[in-house]
Scaffold this active site. Structure first.
Site, PDB file in Angstrom:
ATOM      1  N   GLU A   1     -24.424 -19.747  30.636  1.00  0.00           N
ATOM      2  CA  GLU A   1     -24.807 -21.107  29.894  1.00  0.00           C
ATOM      3  C   GLU A   1     -24.566 -22.394  30.882  1.00  0.00           C
ATOM      4  O   GLU A   1     -25.387 -23.189  30.910  1.00  0.00           O
ATOM      5  CB  GLU A   1     -24.490 -21.059  28.718  1.00  0.00           C
ATOM      6  CG  GLU A   1     -24.738 -20.269  27.576  1.00  0.00           C
ATOM      7  CD  GLU A   1     -23.940 -20.219  26.248  1.00  0.00           C
ATOM      8  OE1 GLU A   1     -23.098 -21.004  26.165  1.00  0.00           O
ATOM      9  OE2 GLU A   1     -24.634 -19.405  25.392  1.00  0.00           O
TER      10      GLU A   1
ATOM     11  N   HIS B   1     -22.975 -26.451  19.658  1.00  0.00           N
ATOM     12  CA  HIS B   1     -22.701 -25.238  20.409  1.00  0.00           C
ATOM     13  C   HIS B   1     -21.675 -24.927  21.132  1.00  0.00           C
ATOM     14  O   HIS B   1     -21.092 -25.993  21.873  1.00  0.00           O
ATOM     15  CB  HIS B   1     -24.119 -25.048  21.332  1.00  0.00           C
ATOM     16  CG  HIS B   1     -23.949 -23.956  22.003  1.00  0.00           C
ATOM     17  ND1 HIS B   1     -24.303 -22.460  21.522  1.00  0.00           N
ATOM     18  CD2 HIS B   1     -23.755 -23.748  23.491  1.00  0.00           C
ATOM     19  CE1 HIS B   1     -24.103 -21.627  22.610  1.00  0.00           C
ATOM     20  NE2 HIS B   1     -23.487 -22.189  23.669  1.00  0.00           N
TER      21      HIS B   1
ATOM     22  N   TYR C   1     -31.275 -19.211  23.943  1.00  0.00           N
ATOM     23  CA  TYR C   1     -30.921 -18.444  23.074  1.00  0.00           C
ATOM     24  C   TYR C   1     -31.460 -17.039  22.945  1.00  0.00           C
ATOM     25  O   TYR C   1     -31.614 -16.236  21.993  1.00  0.00           O
ATOM     26  CB  TYR C   1     -31.221 -19.276  21.752  1.00  0.00           C
ATOM     27  CG  TYR C   1     -30.070 -20.075  21.079  1.00  0.00           C
ATOM     28  CD1 TYR C   1     -28.718 -19.701  20.961  1.00  0.00           C
ATOM     29  CD2 TYR C   1     -30.454 -21.453  21.069  1.00  0.00           C
ATOM     30  CE1 TYR C   1     -27.888 -20.778  20.534  1.00  0.00           C
ATOM     31  CE2 TYR C   1     -29.614 -22.408  20.633  1.00  0.00           C
ATOM     32  CZ  TYR C   1     -28.085 -21.949  20.662  1.00  0.00           C
ATOM     33  OH  TYR C   1     -27.196 -22.860  19.751  1.00  0.00           O
TER      34      TYR C   1
ATOM     35  N   PHE D   1     -34.476 -16.126  12.298  1.00  0.00           N
ATOM     36  CA  PHE D   1     -34.244 -17.561  12.485  1.00  0.00           C
ATOM     37  C   PHE D   1     -34.500 -17.869  13.938  1.00  0.00           C
ATOM     38  O   PHE D   1     -34.304 -19.156  14.160  1.00  0.00           O
ATOM     39  CB  PHE D   1     -32.639 -17.964  12.161  1.00  0.00           C
ATOM     40  CG  PHE D   1     -31.569 -17.307  12.940  1.00  0.00           C
ATOM     41  CD1 PHE D   1     -31.317 -17.773  14.198  1.00  0.00           C
ATOM     42  CD2 PHE D   1     -30.767 -16.200  12.362  1.00  0.00           C
ATOM     43  CE1 PHE D   1     -30.164 -17.204  14.978  1.00  0.00           C
ATOM     44  CE2 PHE D   1     -29.831 -15.813  13.065  1.00  0.00           C
ATOM     45  CZ  PHE D   1     -29.507 -16.312  14.467  1.00  0.00           C
TER      46      PHE D   1
ATOM     47  N   THR E   1     -20.146 -21.168  12.277  1.00  0.00           N
ATOM     48  CA  THR E   1     -21.479 -21.446  12.285  1.00  0.00           C
ATOM     49  C   THR E   1     -22.126 -21.924  11.160  1.00  0.00           C
ATOM     50  O   THR E   1     -22.790 -22.926  11.259  1.00  0.00           O
ATOM     51  CB  THR E   1     -22.450 -19.809  12.433  1.00  0.00           C
ATOM     52  OG1 THR E   1     -21.771 -19.270  13.391  1.00  0.00           O
ATOM     53  CG2 THR E   1     -23.846 -20.252  12.964  1.00  0.00           C
TER      54      THR E   1
ATOM     55  N   LYS F   1     -26.246 -30.839  19.646  1.00  0.00           N
ATOM     56  CA  LYS F   1     -27.529 -30.441  19.439  1.00  0.00           C
ATOM     57  C   LYS F   1     -28.302 -31.787  18.721  1.00  0.00           C
ATOM     58  O   LYS F   1     -27.687 -32.635  18.484  1.00  0.00           O
ATOM     59  CB  LYS F   1     -27.388 -29.164  18.216  1.00  0.00           C
ATOM     60  CG  LYS F   1     -26.882 -27.881  18.664  1.00  0.00           C
ATOM     61  CD  LYS F   1     -26.962 -26.973  17.519  1.00  0.00           C
ATOM     62  CE  LYS F   1     -26.086 -25.648  18.080  1.00  0.00           C
ATOM     63  NZ  LYS F   1     -26.175 -24.612  16.986  1.00  0.00           N
TER      64      LYS F   1
ATOM     65  N   ARG G   1     -14.738 -23.277  20.287  1.00  0.00           N
ATOM     66  CA  ARG G   1     -15.003 -22.602  18.932  1.00  0.00           C
ATOM     67  C   ARG G   1     -14.302 -22.650  17.787  1.00  0.00           C
ATOM     68  O   ARG G   1     -14.743 -23.014  16.431  1.00  0.00           O
ATOM     69  CB  ARG G   1     -15.264 -21.034  19.007  1.00  0.00           C
ATOM     70  CG  ARG G   1     -16.309 -20.788  20.183  1.00  0.00           C
ATOM     71  CD  ARG G   1     -16.910 -19.192  20.362  1.00  0.00           C
ATOM     72  NE  ARG G   1     -17.463 -18.716  19.013  1.00  0.00           N
ATOM     73  CZ  ARG G   1     -18.604 -18.773  18.866  1.00  0.00           C
ATOM     74  NH1 ARG G   1     -19.621 -19.237  19.713  1.00  0.00           N
ATOM     75  NH2 ARG G   1     -19.353 -18.293  17.618  1.00  0.00           N
TER      76      ARG G   1
ATOM     77  N   ASN H   1     -26.348 -27.262  12.956  1.00  0.00           N
ATOM     78  CA  ASN H   1     -24.847 -27.463  12.749  1.00  0.00           C
ATOM     79  C   ASN H   1     -24.104 -28.172  13.956  1.00  0.00           C
ATOM     80  O   ASN H   1     -22.823 -27.869  14.110  1.00  0.00           O
ATOM     81  CB  ASN H   1     -24.273 -25.850  12.675  1.00  0.00           C
ATOM     82  CG  ASN H   1     -24.798 -25.055  13.827  1.00  0.00           C
ATOM     83  OD1 ASN H   1     -25.324 -25.532  14.779  1.00  0.00           O
ATOM     84  ND2 ASN H   1     -24.597 -23.878  13.760  1.00  0.00           N
TER      85      ASN H   1
ATOM     86  N   ARG I   1     -18.141 -28.932  12.467  1.00  0.00           N
ATOM     87  CA  ARG I   1     -19.275 -28.483  11.717  1.00  0.00           C
ATOM     88  C   ARG I   1     -18.968 -28.709  10.174  1.00  0.00           C
ATOM     89  O   ARG I   1     -19.876 -29.083   9.350  1.00  0.00           O
ATOM     90  CB  ARG I   1     -19.547 -26.932  12.008  1.00  0.00           C
ATOM     91  CG  ARG I   1     -20.295 -26.927  13.166  1.00  0.00           C
ATOM     92  CD  ARG I   1     -20.349 -25.318  13.226  1.00  0.00           C
ATOM     93  NE  ARG I   1     -21.115 -24.939  14.650  1.00  0.00           N
ATOM     94  CZ  ARG I   1     -21.373 -23.878  15.242  1.00  0.00           C
ATOM     95  NH1 ARG I   1     -20.442 -22.779  15.149  1.00  0.00           N
ATOM     96  NH2 ARG I   1     -22.150 -23.544  16.364  1.00  0.00           N
TER      97      ARG I   1
HETATM   98  P1  ATP Z   1     -23.953 -21.481  18.716  1.00  0.00           P
HETATM   99  O1  ATP Z   1     -24.519 -20.274  19.554  1.00  0.00           O
HETATM  100  O2  ATP Z   1     -25.170 -22.171  18.710  1.00  0.00           O
HETATM  101  O3  ATP Z   1     -22.476 -22.032  19.134  1.00  0.00           O
HETATM  102  P2  ATP Z   1     -22.551 -19.742  16.783  1.00  0.00           P
HETATM  103  O4  ATP Z   1     -22.116 -19.068  17.954  1.00  0.00           O
HETATM  104  O5  ATP Z   1     -21.681 -20.209  15.959  1.00  0.00           O
HETATM  105  O6  ATP Z   1     -23.495 -21.125  17.404  1.00  0.00           O
HETATM  106  P3  ATP Z   1     -24.898 -18.018  16.648  1.00  0.00           P
HETATM  107  O7  ATP Z   1     -24.745 -16.472  15.717  1.00  0.00           O
HETATM  108  O8  ATP Z   1     -24.707 -17.726  18.241  1.00  0.00           O
HETATM  109  O9  ATP Z   1     -23.855 -18.920  16.132  1.00  0.00           O
HETATM  110  O10 ATP Z   1     -26.167 -18.518  16.360  1.00  0.00           O
HETATM  111  C1  ATP Z   1     -26.877 -19.579  17.203  1.00  0.00           C
HETATM  112  C2  ATP Z   1     -27.316 -20.549  16.512  1.00  0.00           C
HETATM  113  O11 ATP Z   1     -28.266 -20.224  15.404  1.00  0.00           O
HETATM  114  C3  ATP Z   1     -26.320 -20.981  15.130  1.00  0.00           C
HETATM  115  O12 ATP Z   1     -25.493 -22.172  15.751  1.00  0.00           O
HETATM  116  C4  ATP Z   1     -27.243 -21.779  14.355  1.00  0.00           C
HETATM  117  O13 ATP Z   1     -27.909 -23.203  14.675  1.00  0.00           O
HETATM  118  C5  ATP Z   1     -28.558 -20.694  14.226  1.00  0.00           C
HETATM  119  N1  ATP Z   1     -28.166 -19.683  13.175  1.00  0.00           N
HETATM  120  C6  ATP Z   1     -27.490 -18.828  13.380  1.00  0.00           C
HETATM  121  N2  ATP Z   1     -27.346 -18.065  12.040  1.00  0.00           N
HETATM  122  C7  ATP Z   1     -28.594 -18.656  11.406  1.00  0.00           C
HETATM  123  C8  ATP Z   1     -29.119 -18.355  10.181  1.00  0.00           C
HETATM  124  N3  ATP Z   1     -28.717 -17.326   9.325  1.00  0.00           N
HETATM  125  N4  ATP Z   1     -30.263 -19.227   9.791  1.00  0.00           N
HETATM  126  C9  ATP Z   1     -30.527 -20.027  10.401  1.00  0.00           C
HETATM  127  N5  ATP Z   1     -30.145 -20.448  11.584  1.00  0.00           N
HETATM  128  C10 ATP Z   1     -29.093 -19.753  12.085  1.00  0.00           C
HETATM  129 MG    MG Z   2     -23.389 -18.356  19.458  1.00  0.00          MG
END
Ligand code: ATP
Ligand code: MG
Length: 142
Positions: free
Chosen positions: A130, A119, A53, A61, A95, A13, A89, A116, A106
């Site tokens: 994706e 992705h 997204y 968020f 996350t 990212k 993952r 973080n 992370r």
């Molecule tokens: P990613 O999809 O980026 O791989 P993830 O699958 O671990 O991450 P998701 O739940 O899909 O997590 O959330 C997508 C992204 O949104 C997270 O990686 C983070 O950057 C952001 N995000 C998720 N939850 C929060 C939150 N509570 N506050 C702020 N940002 C968040």
């Molecule tokens: Mg995700």
């Protein structure tokens, strides 16, 4: 029975590019036995980040996340190995870096739940979407 080779989409990212840890992430990817089938830099527009997204549209968020994802260049990759989606993952960690396991990317590199660093796709269907989102029309090295 041998597990099937699978593909997943990984992103370093904008915070990871800014921190100059692309090399560190790629080293870890290779050390964990993934093959990089495709890799490029991408500067996402706000609209592209929103499309990527889209499943999070409506969440509190969403606006901040898509502003962050379009704030600078990212590096997007297609990774390949057995059980690639779950394995990547696992290497990324939770996350929220505060709850990520020791040794995960992370835990080591992320600065907040939003910023973080990496992705990873979360299921075969999202991986297919994706990968096409960033590499549609690209002939992936098989
Ligand atoms: P990613 O999809 O980026 O791989 P993830 O699958 O671990 O991450 P998701 O739940 O899909 O997590 O959330 C997508 C992204 O949104 C997270 O990686 C983070 O950057 C952001 N995000 C998720 N939850 C929060 C939150 N509570 N506050 C702020 N940002 C968040
Ligand atoms: Mg995700």
């Amino acid at each position: 029975m041998a597990q099937q080779v699978q593909r997943t989409l990984a992103i370093v990212k904008p915070d990871g590019v800014e921190q100059r840890v692309v090399g560190k992430v790629v080293s870890r990817i290779e050390a964990e036995g993934f093959r990089i089938a495709a890799i490029r830099s991408a500067r996402l527009s706000k609209a592209e980040a929103e499309g990527f997204y889209a499943v999070h549209r409506g969440k509190p968020f969403f606006a901040s996340l898509t502003a962050f994802m379009s704030s600078g260049p990212a590096v997007v990759m297609v990774l390949e190995r057995e059980d690639a989606i779950a394995k990547w993952r696992e290497v990324m960690g939770a996350t929220n870096p505060a709850s990520a396991a020791p040794g995960t990317l992370r835990k080591e590199l992320a600065t907040s739940v939003e910023r973080n660093v990496v992705h990873g796709s979360d299921a075969p269907e999202t991986a297919a979407f994706e990968i096409a989102y960033f590499f549609g029309g690209v002939d992936l090295i098989g």
